[in-house]
Each structure stands twice: as C-alpha cells, then as structure tokens.
Design an enzyme around this catalytic site. Structure first.
Site, mmCIF file in Angstrom:
data_model
loop_
_atom_site.group_PDB
_atom_site.id
_atom_site.type_symbol
_atom_site.label_atom_id
_atom_site.label_comp_id
_atom_site.label_asym_id
_atom_site.label_seq_id
_atom_site.Cartn_x
_atom_site.Cartn_y
_atom_site.Cartn_z
ATOM 1 N N LYS A 37 40.187 47.173 32.731
ATOM 2 C CA LYS A 37 39.344 46.468 33.684
ATOM 3 C C LYS A 37 39.983 45.150 34.082
ATOM 4 C CE LYS A 37 36.628 44.614 29.847
ATOM 5 N NZ LYS A 37 35.278 44.401 29.299
ATOM 6 N N ARG A 43 23.581 42.254 26.079
ATOM 7 C CA ARG A 43 24.090 42.219 27.447
ATOM 8 C C ARG A 43 23.514 43.395 28.219
ATOM 9 N NH1 ARG A 43 30.514 42.020 27.909
ATOM 10 N NH2 ARG A 43 30.253 44.058 26.915
ATOM 11 N N TYR A 65 48.813 14.627 43.886
ATOM 12 C CA TYR A 65 47.521 14.107 44.326
ATOM 13 C C TYR A 65 46.954 13.099 43.331
ATOM 14 C CZ TYR A 65 47.316 17.864 47.799
ATOM 15 O OH TYR A 65 47.577 18.700 48.859
ATOM 16 N N MET A 70 47.668 23.610 45.096
ATOM 17 C CA MET A 70 47.268 24.992 45.316
ATOM 18 C C MET A 70 48.456 25.953 45.227
ATOM 19 S SD MET A 70 45.257 26.705 48.544
ATOM 20 C CE MET A 70 43.730 25.822 48.229
#
Length: 388
Positions: A49, A145, A276, A324
């Site tokens: 998964k 869950r 930054y 980024m």
C-alpha cells in the site's frame, strides 16, 4: 520479463532528472529470505500500500511475485486494479473499507477484500447477484480502527458462511503496540485472536478449518512469535527497517537510497544569510552548493539546519530552509563540482543519513518519510547489491 521492462523504464528516465531513488532488489530478496527463515512454514503477505511504502507499487509487487511472496496487501481498490493491469496474478487483499460502488470492480479484478461488519456484508449481498467473492473477516482486537468486535465476530462469520456468495479466505486483525518488545497489550490481542480461532474452528462449516489466520505485522514478526498464526504481514521489515532502531539483525537492511547531483556552485562571503528567512548565516567566506530536490519532492522541510548530506564521501550540513525544489549545502573550503553525486539517504547501519536518523531529526516515523516521495523523482531498481 515484465519486471525487467519496468526496471528499464525507470533507468531510461533517470538521466532526465538530477535526483533519483535507488532500490536494491537483491537486498530485498535477502530481507524476504531472512523473514522466511524466521517464520518457518507460515505464508508471507507483503503490504504494498501507499506506493509500496514509497518504493514503487508495480515494480516492487512484480519483484515480490517473482521472489515467491504468497500474497500482496493494498489499501484500496485502485491499487489492486493497477496491479492486476500490470500482470500481478497472485492473491491481493484490499485492507481498506469497501464502498458500494466498488464492489463490482473488486470482484471483476479478482481482489480479496475485507468484511468488517454486518453492514458491509449486506452491501455486498445486495450487489453481487449470482457471483462469488473471496473475503477476509476483519476483527478489532484492540486497534479500534476498523473491524468487528471479537464478541460479535462469530456471528458475522456464521452469516458469511451461510451465503454462497462468500468464500471466506481468512480472518485477520492488527497489532496496535507490537513495535515495543515485552508489551503486555500485544499478548492480550494474541489471546483474543486465538480464542476466536478456537471458536470458529469448532463450527461445523467446511471452510472453518481451511482459513488463513493472520495478525503479525513487522513488530509481531520481530518480537512476538506467538502472533505468527498462518500468515504474517511485515511491511517495514521487508523493506529493510527494524520496528525500532538499534535492533538490526542478520542480513536485513534498508533497500532505499536517495541521491542527486549538484546543480549549482557559488562562493558566499562571511555573515551572509542563505535561503528563505536567512535562518542560516555563513560564519566565514564559504562554498555553497545547490542540490535539486526539495519538499515538493518529499524531502522533509523540517530537516533544514539539522540534517547533512554526503558529497565525495564526506558529510556537510544543509544550509538554511529547504525550498520546494532545491536546498543549499555548506561545503566550507572543500571542493565540489556541478554534477557531483550527493547522497541524501543511504542504507548504511548507524549512518548520519540513514532513514532512522533523519526520521528522528524530523520528528516523524520513517514510514512517513518513505511515503512522502512522489513520482517526480525517478526510481532505479538495481538487481545487484552495492557493497555495504
């Protein structure tokens, strides 16, 4: 053949991007062999998964199938459909909760799926017609869950057994605290699961003795042999990480490395801010190199001014905020050139750039770091292990 085609595709794309992930398939094979030895005759289910924990859903599933894994586990319908389309033919279990509009596709693609309540069973019965499906009964032994409570699981099992639409392939639950050795709640869950097994095996239904019972995750496999039952589902362990750091054993090692190439070099004067917010300031005239990967690719922004990278065999600190798409590294007076290889995550035990170490610096679980990396970074699947 399909696996080799996938590898070739990843290799062909690697030169077009200055950062990449390397997956060591030979080490993956060794990890599986160690786990097989540990669990004996039990079945091995590999959770793939979340893009196989960031390692690549289709390539890792094809490799696992080739290496003799008994079953794959996915989170949702879409992952299972993608694997069937890629040529995966071994059993695939969908862990996630099913929805009414997914039932037809689950059956059409021969996917096993979870029944966790009477309501879910009724949804399937209303849609299935004269077809038949393979299901696993999900029991909540303490994760809280999803899953039916142990005290009502027998009633649900009987209901499914009475309907020809259902072929019950297995019964499972999930350990909540198995990443800790000697945790008493794990034994509570094991006892609840074992009690339910005894109750169901006393049933007169023909399939009650041919079920696959599965409970153990990576922590269960590593710390709790009593949790093995008929099949185990170790995700983190198969990909080469121990449930907790410092418990490295035998041949199990990580298979995931993250690398890039320097894209820019400059000399920066003393007392200058970098990136930054100028949260990093140079102490003297220094050399700054830029690495073309950032939080937009999945590299954690929280590692700024904390983590290091390796260039030419030496560690250097990340300088300032991670952008980024890139970040900067202070190499002092040392030499480095545009195009030099940079290692951001390696597979070495106790390394300052191991996944466990970076996870501690970022204050996250290592699985979260795995899963952050997206398809902007190509993956290279190596069949021959590099020296450790």
């Amino acid at each position: 053949m399909l696996m080799d085609m996938k590898i070739a595709t990843c290799l062909s794309h690697s030169s077009a991007h200055p950062s990449w992930i390397e997956i060591d398939l030979e080490q993956f094979r060794k990890n599986l062999a160690v786990i097989r030895h540990r669990i004996g005759e039990r079945l091995l289910c590999l959770p793939v998964k979340a893009n196989a924990y960031g390692h690549g859903l289709v390539p890792m599933s094809l490799a696992a199938q080739e290496m003799g894994v008994d079953r794959l586990a996915v989170s949702c319908l879409n992952e299972g459909v993608e694997l069937r389309g890629a040529g995966v033919h071994i059993p695939i279990l969908v862990f996630g909760a099913i929805h009414e509009d997914q039932i037809d596709a689950l059956i059409d693609h021969n996917l096993e799926f979870s029944i966790s309540s009477h309501f879910k069973a009724d949804l399937v019965l209303a849609k299935i017609g004269d077809r038949r499906c393979r299901v696993h009964v999900e029991v909540d032994t303490g994760m809280h869950r999803t899953g039916v409570r142990p005290e009502t699981a027998l009633t649900l099992f009987r209901k499914l057994s009475e309907q020809s639409a259902f072929e019950i392939a297995g019964v499972y639950s999930h350990l909540a605290t198995a990443d800790e050795p000697n945790n008493s709640f794990v034994q509570t869950q094991i006892d609840l699961f074992a009690t339910l097994r005894r109750q169901i095996e006393c049933e007169k239904t023909g399939g009650s003795r041919s079920l696959v019972w599965h409970l153990a995750n990576s922590g269960g496999v590593y710390f709790y042999p009593d949790s093995y039952f008929d099949m185990v589902r170790p995700g983190l362990l198969c990909y080469g990480l121990m449930p907790i750091p410092g418990n490295e054993e035998g041949e199990i090692r990580p298979i995931f490395s993250l690398k890039a190439r320097i894209s820019y070099f400059k000399v920066v004067a003393a007392d200058q801010g970098v990136s930054y917010g100028h949260l990093y300031r140079t102490k003297k005239q220094t050399r700054i190199v830029t690495v073309p990967i950032g939080y937009g690719d999945g590299y954690p922004r929280a590692l700024f001014n904390r983590a290091s990278v390796k260039i030419r065999g030496k560690l250097y600190p990340i300088a300032g905020c991670i952008c980024m798409d890139q970040f900067m590294v202070d190499i002092g007076d040392d030499e480095a050139y545009v195009g030099d290889e940079v290692t951001l995550i390696d597979c070495e035990k106790d390394s300052a750039i191991s996944l466990w170490h970076l996870a501690r610096l970022a204050n996250v679980d290592p699985r979260e770091i795995f899963c952050r990396f997206n398809d902007r970074i190509p993956k290279i699947y190596n069949r021959k292990s590099s020296p450790k």
